[in-house]
Motif scaffolding. Structure first.
Motif, PDB file in Angstrom:
ATOM      1  N   GLY A  51       0.790  -1.232   0.000  1.00  0.00           N
ATOM      2  CA  GLY A  51       0.000   0.000   0.000  1.00  0.00           C
ATOM      3  C   GLY A  51       0.816   1.273   0.000  1.00  0.00           C
ATOM      4  O   GLY A  51       0.263   2.378  -0.019  1.00  0.00           O
ATOM      5  N   GLU A  52       2.136   1.124  -0.019  1.00  0.00           N
ATOM      6  CA  GLU A  52       3.005   2.303   0.023  1.00  0.00           C
ATOM      7  C   GLU A  52       3.534   2.622  -1.385  1.00  0.00           C
ATOM      8  O   GLU A  52       4.009   1.735  -2.090  1.00  0.00           O
ATOM      9  N   THR A  53       3.461   3.895  -1.774  1.00  0.00           N
ATOM     10  CA  THR A  53       4.003   4.297  -3.063  1.00  0.00           C
ATOM     11  C   THR A  53       5.525   4.300  -2.967  1.00  0.00           C
ATOM     12  O   THR A  53       6.100   5.110  -2.249  1.00  0.00           O
ATOM     13  N   ILE A  54       6.182   3.373  -3.694  1.00  0.00           N
ATOM     14  CA  ILE A  54       7.648   3.360  -3.632  1.00  0.00           C
ATOM     15  C   ILE A  54       8.251   4.016  -4.873  1.00  0.00           C
ATOM     16  O   ILE A  54       9.432   4.341  -4.908  1.00  0.00           O
ATOM     17  N   TYR A  55       7.410   4.221  -5.901  1.00  0.00           N
ATOM     18  CA  TYR A  55       7.892   4.842  -7.151  1.00  0.00           C
ATOM     19  C   TYR A  55       6.716   5.548  -7.784  1.00  0.00           C
ATOM     20  O   TYR A  55       5.617   5.001  -7.856  1.00  0.00           O
ATOM     21  N   GLU A  56       6.922   6.777  -8.189  1.00  0.00           N
ATOM     22  CA  GLU A  56       5.844   7.491  -8.856  1.00  0.00           C
ATOM     23  C   GLU A  56       6.386   8.572  -9.779  1.00  0.00           C
ATOM     24  O   GLU A  56       7.284   9.317  -9.398  1.00  0.00           O
ATOM     25  N   ASP A  57       5.852   8.627 -10.992  1.00  0.00           N
ATOM     26  CA  ASP A  57       6.248   9.649 -11.953  1.00  0.00           C
ATOM     27  C   ASP A  57       7.767   9.745 -12.109  1.00  0.00           C
ATOM     28  O   ASP A  57       8.337  10.836 -12.114  1.00  0.00           O
ATOM     29  N   GLY A  58       8.425   8.591 -12.217  1.00  0.00           N
ATOM     30  CA  GLY A  58       9.865   8.590 -12.443  1.00  0.00           C
ATOM     31  C   GLY A  58      10.699   8.852 -11.204  1.00  0.00           C
ATOM     32  O   GLY A  58      11.915   9.004 -11.302  1.00  0.00           O
ATOM     33  N   ARG A  59      10.078   8.874 -10.041  1.00  0.00           N
ATOM     34  CA  ARG A  59      10.804   9.200  -8.814  1.00  0.00           C
ATOM     35  C   ARG A  59      10.638   8.081  -7.783  1.00  0.00           C
ATOM     36  O   ARG A  59       9.532   7.596  -7.556  1.00  0.00           O
ATOM     37  N   PHE A  60      11.762   7.699  -7.172  1.00  0.00           N
ATOM     38  CA  PHE A  60      11.703   6.741  -6.069  1.00  0.00           C
ATOM     39  C   PHE A  60      11.425   7.524  -4.790  1.00  0.00           C
ATOM     40  O   PHE A  60      12.013   8.585  -4.571  1.00  0.00           O
ATOM     41  N   THR A  61      10.528   7.019  -3.971  1.00  0.00           N
ATOM     42  CA  THR A  61      10.119   7.816  -2.811  1.00  0.00           C
ATOM     43  C   THR A  61      10.992   7.586  -1.575  1.00  0.00           C
ATOM     44  O   THR A  61      11.048   8.419  -0.702  1.00  0.00           O
ATOM     45  N   ARG A  62      11.675   6.427  -1.511  1.00  0.00           N
ATOM     46  CA  ARG A  62      12.427   6.131  -0.286  1.00  0.00           C
ATOM     47  C   ARG A  62      13.905   6.481  -0.386  1.00  0.00           C
ATOM     48  O   ARG A  62      14.598   6.501   0.617  1.00  0.00           O
ATOM     49  N   ILE A  63      14.403   6.622  -1.605  1.00  0.00           N
ATOM     50  CA  ILE A  63      15.848   6.818  -1.762  1.00  0.00           C
ATOM     51  C   ILE A  63      16.127   8.012  -2.661  1.00  0.00           C
ATOM     52  O   ILE A  63      15.283   8.427  -3.448  1.00  0.00           O
ATOM     53  N   ASP A  64      17.336   8.535  -2.543  1.00  0.00           N
ATOM     54  CA  ASP A  64      17.785   9.604  -3.427  1.00  0.00           C
ATOM     55  C   ASP A  64      18.470   8.911  -4.615  1.00  0.00           C
ATOM     56  O   ASP A  64      19.612   8.460  -4.517  1.00  0.00           O
ATOM     57  N   GLU A  65      17.762   8.811  -5.729  1.00  0.00           N
ATOM     58  CA  GLU A  65      18.261   8.014  -6.851  1.00  0.00           C
ATOM     59  C   GLU A  65      19.597   8.542  -7.381  1.00  0.00           C
ATOM     60  O   GLU A  65      20.479   7.769  -7.743  1.00  0.00           O
ATOM     61  N   SER A  66      19.762   9.869  -7.417  1.00  0.00           N
ATOM     62  CA  SER A  66      21.007  10.386  -7.997  1.00  0.00           C
ATOM     63  C   SER A  66      22.203   9.992  -7.125  1.00  0.00           C
ATOM     64  O   SER A  66      23.277   9.668  -7.656  1.00  0.00           O
ATOM     65  N   ALA A  67      22.018   9.988  -5.804  1.00  0.00           N
ATOM     66  CA  ALA A  67      23.126   9.573  -4.916  1.00  0.00           C
ATOM     67  C   ALA A  67      23.418   8.086  -5.112  1.00  0.00           C
ATOM     68  O   ALA A  67      24.582   7.672  -5.162  1.00  0.00           O
ATOM     69  N   VAL A  68      22.357   7.281  -5.252  1.00  0.00           N
ATOM     70  CA  VAL A  68      22.547   5.842  -5.459  1.00  0.00           C
ATOM     71  C   VAL A  68      23.278   5.603  -6.779  1.00  0.00           C
ATOM     72  O   VAL A  68      24.228   4.825  -6.861  1.00  0.00           O
TER      73      VAL A  68
END
Ligand SMILES: [Zn+2]
Length: 454
Positions: free
Chosen positions: A422-439
C-alpha cells in the motif's frame, strides 16, 4: 502522460498507515484465476492490504478513507521476477555471445573476483531497474552475500526472496568455496530481517553439474530444517544434460529426484531440456519452475516446454535471469517474448496467450515462490502490491485490449506508480524512499573501479 488524463495529486511519500486509502476511477485487472477486470474499478487499502476490490457501483462505505482518483488509469498486480542475479548487474553487456558453458567461462574472470561491494551496487542497479518496470518482488541468486539483495530491495521498498547458491569448488572453473559460508550468511540475514515482511530467504545450490550429489543433499536438508525453499538451476542446456548423464547415468531432473531434493518447496530455474518422464517427476513432486525465455534464447539454450509443464499443473513463473544473460530486467519484455518464442518454435499462433503470460508474471509467479497467500493478484486479503499504468488505447479500454496491451505493447514507459504494501515506492519517475542520484553516483563509482585495468 496521455492527453486527456489529469495528473492525480496522490503522491504521498509516507502513506499514513493508520488511514484507509480508496483508489477509485481505475481500470482494474485483478490477475485472479478468472482474469477478472473492473472497467470502473476501485480498491480499498487498509494496513497495506486490500480490504476490497471491485466495481465502483458496489463500493462499500469507507468513512475517513483518503480518496485517490486514478483518472481512468490501469491497475494491475505487481510483477514477480522469479529468477535473477542482481549482484552481476555492473557487468551488463560485457559478454553477449556464446552458448551457456562457453559464455560462463568467458565471464569467469570478470565475475569470479567480484567483491561484496560490487555485488551490493549491482543489486541497487537491478532493483532500480526492476521497480521502474513494475516488478514488486524478485527471487535473487548470488554466490556470496546471501542477505545483500534483500537488504537493498527492502531499502527501496520492494519484496525479495533472497539467498545464495552453493557450489562444489572441484566442479567449478572459478571462485572460492561458498558452503557452509552461504548457510551462515543466510542465518545471519534471517536474524537481521526477522521483522521485515518484505524479505524472505531460501537456501540453494547452483546446479546438478556444479554441485556434488553430497552437497545437493546437504543444502536441501539444511533448507528443510530451517523451513526455507530450495533454489537450483536445472536442465538449462543440452550440454548440461549430457554432462549429468555422463557423470551419473541419469538426466538432471531424474538425478535430483533420486537424491530426494525435489518437493513442493523446490524452485527450479530454467527446465529447458525435459523428457516426458522428467515432466511427470516434476509434476508429482510439486516443484515449481522459473522460466527465463530471453536468457534461454540469448545463450542458445533452447525453448522450455512451457505448455507441457503448465498442462501437467507444474507452476511456472517468469524470470529475467541476470543483466549478463538478458540484459534488461523487464518482465513486460519477458511476457511478450515468452509468447513469441513458443509460437515461433512450435509454428502455432495459439501457443500461449496474453492471459497465460500475465498469469506467469503475477499469480503463478507468486505460487512458484511460495508467496501466493499474500501476493500475485489483486484480491481482498492480499497485499496491496500494484502497478498503476498510463495505458490509453485509441479505441478505449476493454478487458481484451488491456490484457493485450499489457503483454504485447506495454513497458516501463507506461508505469506511472508502483505500490508495495500500500506504500508508493515509485511514482512519476521518482523513487520515494531513496535519493536516486546519490545511489547512481555510488553505482558509477563502483563501476569505475571495476573497469580500471589491474
Ligand atoms: Zn540463474
Amino acid at each position: 502522460m496521455s492527453p486527456g488524463l489529469v495528473a492525480p495529486a496522490w503522491y504521498s511519500p509516507n502513506n499514513p498507515s493508520d488511514m484507509d486509502t480508496l483508489l477509485r476511477n481505475a481500470f482494474v485487472y485483478t490477475g485472479d484465476a478468472a482474469h477478472t477486470c473492473f472497467a470502473d474499478g476501485a480498491l480499498l487499502v487498509s494496513d497495506g492490504r486490500l480490504r476490497w476490490v471491485g466495481d465502483a457501483a458496489q463500493q462499500p462505505a469507507a468513512p475517513g478513507a483518503r480518496v485517490v482518483d486514478l483518472g481512468g488509469r490501469v491497475v494491475m498486480p505487481g510483477l514477480i521476477n522469479t529468477h535473477t542475479h542482481g549482484g552481476l548487474s555492473l557487468h551488463r553487456g560485457c559478454c553477449d555471445s556464446g552458448n551457456l558453458f562457453q559464455w560462463a567461462q568467458t565471464l569467469a574472470p570478470h565475475t569470479g573476483p567480484l567483491s561484496l561491494e560490487d555485488n551490493r551496487q549491482g543489486c541497487y542497479q537491478a532493483v532500480l531497474e526492476m521497480v521502474r518496470s513494475g516488478i514488486t518482488t524478485a527471487c535473487d541468486c548470488t554466490r556470496y552475500g546471501a542477505g545483500l539483495f534483500a537488504a537493498v530491495a527492502s531499502e527501496v521498498g520492494m519484496r525479495a526472496l533472497g539467498g545464495a547458491l552453493a557450489n562444489s569448488p572441484s566442479l567449478r572453473t572459478s571462485g572460492r568455496p561458498n558452503w557452509p559460508a552461504a548457510l551462515d550468511e543466510t542465518r545471519q540475514a534471517l536474524a537481521e530481517r526477522a521483522g521485515d515482511a518484505r524479505c524472505r530467504f531460501y537456501l540453494g545450490a547452483h546446479s546438478p553439474y556444479s554441485c556434488t550429489p553430497e552437497l545437493l543433499v546437504e543444502v536441501k536438508a539444511a533448507a528443510t530444517a530451517l523451513g526455507l525453499p530450495f533454489v537450483i538451476h536445472a536442465a538449462e542446456s543440452r550440454e548440461e544434460v549430457d554432462l549429468v548423464l555422463q557423470r551419473h547415468g541419469r538426466r538432471p531432473i531424474e538425478h535430483l529426484h533420486q537424491l530426494g531434493v525435489l518437493d513442493a518447496r523446490t524452485i527450479l530455474g530454467h527446465c529447458v531440456w525435459l523428457d516426458g518422464g522428467e515432466l511427470d517427476l516434476l509434476a508429482a513432486s510439486g516443484a515449481t519452475v522459473a522460466h527465463n525465455p530471453i536468457s534461454n534464447a540469448k545463450l542458445a539454450s533452447g525453448v522450455a516446454p512451457v505448455e507441457a509443464m503448465r498442462t501437467r499443473g507444474i507452476p511456472v513463473g517468469l524470470g529475467t535471469d541476470s543483466m549478463l544473460s538478458n540484459n534488461a530486467l523487464n518482465l513486460f519484455q519477458e511476457m511478450k517474448f515468452a509468447v513469441l518464442l513458443q509460437r515461433a518454435h512450435r509454428l502455432d499462433g495459439h501457443a500461449l496467450s496474453a492471459r497465460d503470460a500475465l498469469a506467469m508474471a503475477t499469480r503463478e509467479g507468486a505460487q512458484v515462490l511460495g508467496w501466493d497467500a499474500d501476493i500475485g493478484s489483486l484480491e481482498a486479503g492480499k497485499e496491496a502490491d500494484l502497478v498503476v499504468l498510463d495505458l490509453d488505447h485509441p479505441l478505449g479500454l476493454t478487458p481484451e485490449r488491456v490484457l493485450s496491451d499489457l503483454v504485447f505493447a506495454a513497458g516501463p514507459q507506461h508505469v506511472q506508480a508502483v505500490l508495495v504494501h500500500g506504500e508508493t515506492i515509485y511514482e512519476d519517475g521518482r523513487f520515494t524512499r531513496i535519493d536516486e542520484s546519490a545511489v547512481r553516483a555510488r553505482i558509477r563509482q563502483q563501476g569505475r573501479q571495476l573497469s580500471r585495468p589491474a
